[in-house]
Write a protein that holds these residues in place. Structure first.
Motif, PDB file in Angstrom:
ATOM      1  N   GLY A 120       0.782  -1.231   0.000  1.00 58.14           N
ATOM      2  CA  GLY A 120       0.000   0.000   0.000  1.00 58.14           C
ATOM      3  C   GLY A 120       0.808   1.272   0.000  1.00 58.14           C
ATOM      4  N   ARG A 121       2.142   1.160  -0.135  1.00 59.10           N
ATOM      5  CA  ARG A 121       3.000   2.332  -0.084  1.00 59.10           C
ATOM      6  C   ARG A 121       3.523   2.674  -1.473  1.00 59.10           C
ATOM      7  N   TRP A 122       3.787   3.956  -1.674  1.00 58.21           N
ATOM      8  CA  TRP A 122       4.321   4.457  -2.939  1.00 58.21           C
ATOM      9  C   TRP A 122       5.695   5.084  -2.718  1.00 58.21           C
ATOM     10  N   LEU A 123       6.572   4.882  -3.685  1.00 62.97           N
ATOM     11  CA  LEU A 123       7.824   5.633  -3.757  1.00 62.97           C
ATOM     12  C   LEU A 123       7.549   6.837  -4.655  1.00 62.97           C
ATOM     13  N   ALA A 185       8.501   8.116   0.658  1.00 67.92           N
ATOM     14  CA  ALA A 185       7.656   6.937   0.479  1.00 67.92           C
ATOM     15  C   ALA A 185       6.540   6.968   1.506  1.00 67.92           C
ATOM     16  N   GLY A 186       5.354   6.523   1.098  1.00 71.17           N
ATOM     17  CA  GLY A 186       4.229   6.502   2.026  1.00 71.17           C
ATOM     18  C   GLY A 186       2.952   6.069   1.346  1.00 71.17           C
ATOM     19  N   SER A 187       1.883   5.995   2.123  1.00 66.23           N
ATOM     20  CA  SER A 187       0.583   5.569   1.620  1.00 66.23           C
ATOM     21  C   SER A 187      -0.262   6.769   1.229  1.00 66.23           C
ATOM     22  N   SER A 188      -1.241   6.531   0.359  1.00 63.19           N
ATOM     23  CA  SER A 188      -2.187   7.575  -0.009  1.00 63.19           C
ATOM     24  C   SER A 188      -3.057   7.938   1.197  1.00 63.19           C
ATOM     25  N   LEU A 189      -3.486   9.199   1.243  1.00 63.06           N
ATOM     26  CA  LEU A 189      -4.368   9.653   2.310  1.00 63.06           C
ATOM     27  C   LEU A 189      -5.830   9.559   1.861  1.00 63.06           C
ATOM     28  N   THR A 190      -6.729   9.976   2.714  1.00 62.52           N
ATOM     29  CA  THR A 190      -8.159   9.823   2.425  1.00 62.52           C
ATOM     30  C   THR A 190      -8.701  10.917   1.514  1.00 62.52           C
ATOM     31  N   GLY A 192      -7.744  13.560  -2.064  1.00 61.53           N
ATOM     32  CA  GLY A 192      -6.944  13.523  -3.288  1.00 61.53           C
ATOM     33  C   GLY A 192      -7.242  12.271  -4.089  1.00 61.53           C
ATOM     34  N   LEU A 193      -6.382  11.944  -5.009  1.00 59.85           N
ATOM     35  CA  LEU A 193      -6.578  10.785  -5.866  1.00 59.85           C
ATOM     36  C   LEU A 193      -6.525   9.489  -5.075  1.00 59.85           C
ATOM     37  N   THR A 194      -7.407   8.576  -5.412  1.00 58.23           N
ATOM     38  CA  THR A 194      -7.308   7.226  -4.852  1.00 58.23           C
ATOM     39  C   THR A 194      -6.165   6.489  -5.550  1.00 58.23           C
ATOM     40  N   ASP A 195      -5.795   5.345  -4.994  1.00 58.90           N
ATOM     41  CA  ASP A 195      -4.740   4.549  -5.625  1.00 58.90           C
ATOM     42  C   ASP A 195      -5.118   4.180  -7.055  1.00 58.90           C
ATOM     43  N   ARG A 196      -6.363   3.795  -7.270  1.00 56.07           N
ATOM     44  CA  ARG A 196      -6.814   3.413  -8.612  1.00 56.07           C
ATOM     45  C   ARG A 196      -6.749   4.592  -9.569  1.00 56.07           C
ATOM     46  N   GLN A 197      -7.167   5.771  -9.104  1.00 64.18           N
ATOM     47  CA  GLN A 197      -7.105   6.972  -9.946  1.00 64.18           C
ATOM     48  C   GLN A 197      -5.656   7.349 -10.244  1.00 64.18           C
TER      49      GLN A 197
END
Length: 294
Positions: A120-123, A185-190, A192-197
């Motif tokens: 669930g994390r992004w670089l 690096a970190g996870s998306s917040l609630t 802004g864009l979702t992971d899918r978007q």
């Protein structure tokens, strides 16, 4: 899922996407094909290779002899190959740097077949370059694309493979762009864009799927008979597969669309590669003849 369903012909994709994928289907450049030959046949046995053997194979794939020789000379000048004169002939062996380049490329290609769970994390790399760094921009974009980054908006690059932090750092440092870069690096917040978007804005997965379909169309029905034909077909397939990281970011399954075809087409192509490998390597050994060990 049955292979019949997974490899069935999909609905006709957008024409522009098919055209774009088709333009990427031609054989690689002389340099790209040379690196394929070195990685597939020279690196595993740690033996040298005659210029004539390399030129013969590249010519069979449509590279002019002059272009083939220029590619060999340039790769040698880059420090990836050492030349050895034996009488009137020249043979080449991989340097330590060349072996490192080949191995890094092979590792990146092999990573595409892995389906590790996503945490669930992004670089994320945020980088803004002034006009004075335009040459570095092209190299940066190419290197980040190879590492699996997508570009959802100007100056922002994202990658779900956080384990590629060291690789990304080396790219930034080698191009001397640290002063222009913010990385985290970190996870998306609630909000802004979702992971899918974020995936939809970063990569055109329909174009990636169209490319896989064209690869399957190009190689899936081939039945090379002669030893030479098997060798050349095998090299073309390996070369096409080695260029896939520039096209397919190798997203974790959690980020892929439902019924994603890419992995199953890839499995079919890998099966063809294994099917042709033994005969291709045998033919290469015939062409290579006896080469001294350096």
């Amino acid at each position: 899922m049955s292979s019949r369903l997974s490899l069935a012909k999909p609905a006709a994709p957008d024409a522009a996407r098919v055209d774009g994928a088709a333009r990427r289907m031609s054989s690689g450049s002389a340099r790209s094909l040379l690196l394929t030959l070195l990685g597939e046949f020279v690196r595993p046995g740690e033996r040298a290779v005659w210029t004539a053997t390399l030129v013969h194979a590249m010519s069979g794939i449509g590279i002019a002899q002059k272009s083939a020789r220029q590619a060999i000379a340039r790769v040698g000048a880059s420090g990836w190959l050492d030349a050895h004169r034996i009488g009137r002939e020249t043979c080449w062996s991989l340097t330590e740097r060349g072996r490192h380049v080949i191995d890094d490329g092979a590792q990146r290609v092999q990573s595409m077949g892995r389906n590790a769970p996503w945490d669930g994390r992004w670089l994320v790399v945020a980088i803004s370059l002034p006009d004075s760094h335009r040459p570095e921009r092209i190299k940066l974009y190419r290197a980040l694309s190879w590492a699996g980054f997508g570009n959802p908006m100007p100056g922002i690059w994202v990658n779900p493979h956080t384990g590629r932090e060291d690789e990304t750092r080396r790219v930034i440092e080698q191009l001397d762009l640290t002063a222009f870069t913010c990385a985290f690096a970190g996870s998306s917040l609630t909000f802004g864009l979702t992971d899918r978007q974020l995936v939809d804005k970063s990569w055109d997965l329909e174009s990636v799927a169209a490319h896989y379909d064209l690869l399957l169309d190009q190689f899936g029905k081939l039945r090379p008979r002669s030893a030479e034909s098997v060798l050349l077909t095998h090299v073309k397939l390996v070369n096409a597969w080695q260029r896939m990281p520039f096209i397919d970011p190798g997203l974790p399954a959690a980020l892929l669309p439902p019924r994603w075809r890419g992995r199953e087409v890839a499995a079919r192509l890998e099966s063809l590669r294994e099917q042709w490998s033994v005969a291709a390597h045998a033919r290469w050994s015939e062409l290579a003849g006896v080469v001294p060990v350096f």
